[in-house]
Scaffold this active site. Structure first.
Site, mmCIF file in Angstrom:
data_model
loop_
_atom_site.group_PDB
_atom_site.id
_atom_site.type_symbol
_atom_site.label_atom_id
_atom_site.label_comp_id
_atom_site.label_asym_id
_atom_site.label_seq_id
_atom_site.Cartn_x
_atom_site.Cartn_y
_atom_site.Cartn_z
ATOM 1 N N GLU A 176 0.848 -1.121 -0.097
ATOM 2 C CA GLU A 176 0.055 0.110 -0.007
ATOM 3 C C GLU A 176 0.940 1.226 -0.086
ATOM 4 O OE1 GLU A 176 -3.596 1.701 2.776
ATOM 5 O OE2 GLU A 176 -2.104 0.593 3.644
ATOM 6 N N LYS B 40 -10.402 -0.289 -1.374
ATOM 7 C CA LYS B 40 -10.159 -0.491 0.367
ATOM 8 C C LYS B 40 -11.299 0.043 1.088
ATOM 9 C CE LYS B 40 -7.170 1.081 4.181
ATOM 10 N NZ LYS B 40 -5.937 1.843 4.706
ATOM 11 N N CYS C 118 -4.328 -3.385 4.145
ATOM 12 C CA CYS C 118 -4.141 -2.945 5.397
ATOM 13 C C CYS C 118 -5.158 -3.088 6.513
ATOM 14 C CB CYS C 118 -3.592 -1.365 5.217
ATOM 15 S SG CYS C 118 -2.653 -0.768 6.467
#
Length: 577
Positions: free
Chosen positions: A127, A227, A260
């Site tokens: 990321e 995300k 993440c």
């Protein structure tokens, strides 16, 4: 009745299948704008709250799309995975952001070439690796470097596409995938445009996403994921429900991906496995490590082990800013290869993973010593364009606040309400019990320490907690924890700091740990382990069982055992969200 299960069943999802989710979201925005106009509610459209609510409602339809692409060839039982611990060229405040992104993309191409020499089938980058953590984060700034990304259903190949509107870094990455015959996973700041008269469209007519894309071996854009659980990204958008993007490869593995902070939450990290039967996960992260339960590789290993999936995790490398840690993990077989650098560096990690298709089961080790030996390689990467950043040796960690936890020292020589120590020859056994909020924690530890040992070694506590915690003020979540933790000294405040194991003779040897939990909160528990080098334990050093007791009313039970004596443990326990 007790039902054994391998993977968590927490969470839910809704599915809407569509050939083109990009058109769907724009169509929904337009239709809702028309309906609002007909109801003469134009005044409410001017409020930020009204705009955002309507936009997110439309996004929900788009976000629940499940995109399955690719094809399946079951002729192989292994594949070669590669992940990158990447220290990027960062913005100097003078260079144009797009030029910096392109230079990082050219670096990616060199890493892909090196991975090809290891016969890698697929490679994952972190990321923010292209855009870095220090580019402007205002809407005006983001709009100058965010990328328009073609929809995977269009099957575009930027390397050979004559469309002049495609970003140059997309062409570089597409060509690198094509020229090296490799699947390539990268993270980008994505932008999509919207019509000004559409409900929910911002004034600048742009919507931003934190997005992963996959190029196939031909350099064609195969899959895309946006995300869902954002972390300190105020100018970026997420949808009400995540996009479960699943694709199949020519070597037989079925992949899903997330980014993440997503790893901690049922949607998407659990649902993509339990509902869509994904066996392999691609994970890009710029993780901020927190002791003693949520360091980067510790969290990655815990997820892979608890969900029993292969995990390819690529981390952004800035150890002086809490960030770093990458690895390749084989579910219950444990880590294949990991890295947690203490200085800025770029490393290529390569490892072999078993392909587990539909209907196939991962072999379970009958005994700890029979588990496969990890096979992996760590390759340090060097670049001619490297900036000479000031080198700071040592990893910096955030610290969890353990003052709210119930805890006791294992070295206490007396009996008390919740903890009892019994002598067993030269060994001692400590028992700890905790019960609150429908969560029960029981720990039995067998340990030994020379009575004449010098002072200075870590101090062990047995601790438990069930309650709400904050993740840096970004999000609150209910957690349940049952663990042994090494503290720097006898104060509870030191238990989130990295303890020193330098004085070998002062170490306490932990010979055996039995942890048992019972909970009314049925979620997937993370196996949380850490040694003095900030690495998780190997698969043959522990064993774990999870079950659901339906006879007693759906009570989740976990059993975690330390299989080999350790004198350098920092964390050993169960961590649940």
């Amino acid at each position: 009745m007790t039902v054994m299960k391998k993977r968590g069943k927490r969470g839910f999802s809704r599915s809407v299948t569509t050939a083109d989710p990009e058109k769907l979201i724009l169509h929904q925005l337009k239709m809702r704008a028309i309906r609002f106009a007909r109801k003469k509610m134009i005044s409410t459209l001017c409020s930020c709250r009204g705009l955002m609510l309507l936009f997110l409602t439309a996004c929900a339809i788009f976000a629940t799309t499940v995109i399955v692409t690719g094809f399946l060839n079951s002729g192989r039982d292994k594949y070669i995975a590669a992940v990158v611990e990447y220290s990027p060229l960062e913005w100097d405040g003078i260079e144009k952001p797009k030029e910096m992104i392109l230079r990082n993309a050219n670096r990616y191409a060199k890493i892909i070439e090196r991975a090809a020499k290891e016969n890698a089938d697929i490679i994952v980058f972190p990321e923010c690796g292209l855009t870095t953590l220090n580019l402007p984060v205002t809407r005006e700034g983001i709009s100058t470097y965010a990328t328009f990304i073609p929809n995977p259903v269009e099957k575009r190949t930027p390397c050979t596409d004559k469309d002049t509107g495609l970003a140059e870094h997309l062409r570089v990455l597409s060509c690198a995938a094509k020229n090296n015959n490799m699947y390539v996973v990268v993270n980008l700041d994505e932008k999509i445009s919207c019509d000004a008269d559409m409900q929910g469209c911002p004034k600048d007519r742009l919507i931003f996403f934190n997005t992963n894309i996959v190029f196939d071996r031909n350099g064609t854009i195969l899959s895309k994921y946006r995300k869902f659980n954002l972390f300190r990204e105020p100018e970026f958008n997420s949808t009400i429900f995540p996009i479960y993007s699943v694709f199949k490869t020519d070597f037989g593995a079925t992949f899903g991906m997330f980014i993440c902070f997503d790893i901690l939450f049922a949607q998407p990290a659990e649902v993509i496995v339990s509902k869509y039967k994904v066996t392999d996960i691609l994970y890009s992260t710029a993780w901020f490590s927190e002791l003693p339960f949520l360091t980067a590789v510790q969290t990655q290993a815990g997820y892979s082990y608890s969900m029993n999936v292969n995990l390819l995790a690529s981390g952004y490398n800035r150890p002086d800013l809490y960030s770093g840690g990458s690895g390749i993990y084989a579910g219950e077989d444990g880590p294949i290869v990991t890295t947690m650098p203490d200085s800025r560096t770029t490393r290529l990690l390569v490892g072999e993973l078993t392909i587990y298709g539909t209907g196939r089961r991962r072999p379970v080790c009958d005994y700890a010593d029979s588990c496969p030996t990890p096979r992996g390689k760590v390759i340090d990467m060097q670049f001619n364009d490297t900036y000479h950043y000031p080198q700071k040796t040592g990893i910096v960690f955030y610290k969890d606040d353990l003052t709210k936890y119930t805890s006791k020292f294992i070295e206490e020589a007396i009996s008390y309400e919740h903890s009892v120590i019994q002598p067993l020859g030269d060994d001692k056994e400590t028992n700890f019990e905790y019960s609150r909020n429908g969560f029960n924690c029981s720990i039995t530890v067998t340990w030994t320490r020379d009575k004449d040992a010098p002072e200075g070694g870590p101090v062990y506590r047995l601790l438990a907690h069930s309650g709400v915690r904050s993740f840096s003020g970004v999000r609150n979540a209910y957690i349940e924890v049952c663990a042994l933790v090494a503290c720097a000294d006898r104060s509870i405040e030191s238990c989130g700091k990295r303890p020193s194991f330098d004085i070998v003779d002062s170490r306490t040897k932990i010979k055996n740990i039995n942890i048992h939990t019972e909970s009314l909160n049925i979620t997937t528990p993370f196996v949380s382990t850490l040694d003095e080098n900030i690495y998780p334990l190997m698969g043959n050093e522990l064993s774990f069982i999870e079950s659901i007791d339906t006879f007693r009313g759906n009570i989740q039970k976990t059993y975690l055992f330390l299989e080999k004596p350790k004198d350098n443990l920092i964390t050993f326990g169960v961590y649940k969200l």
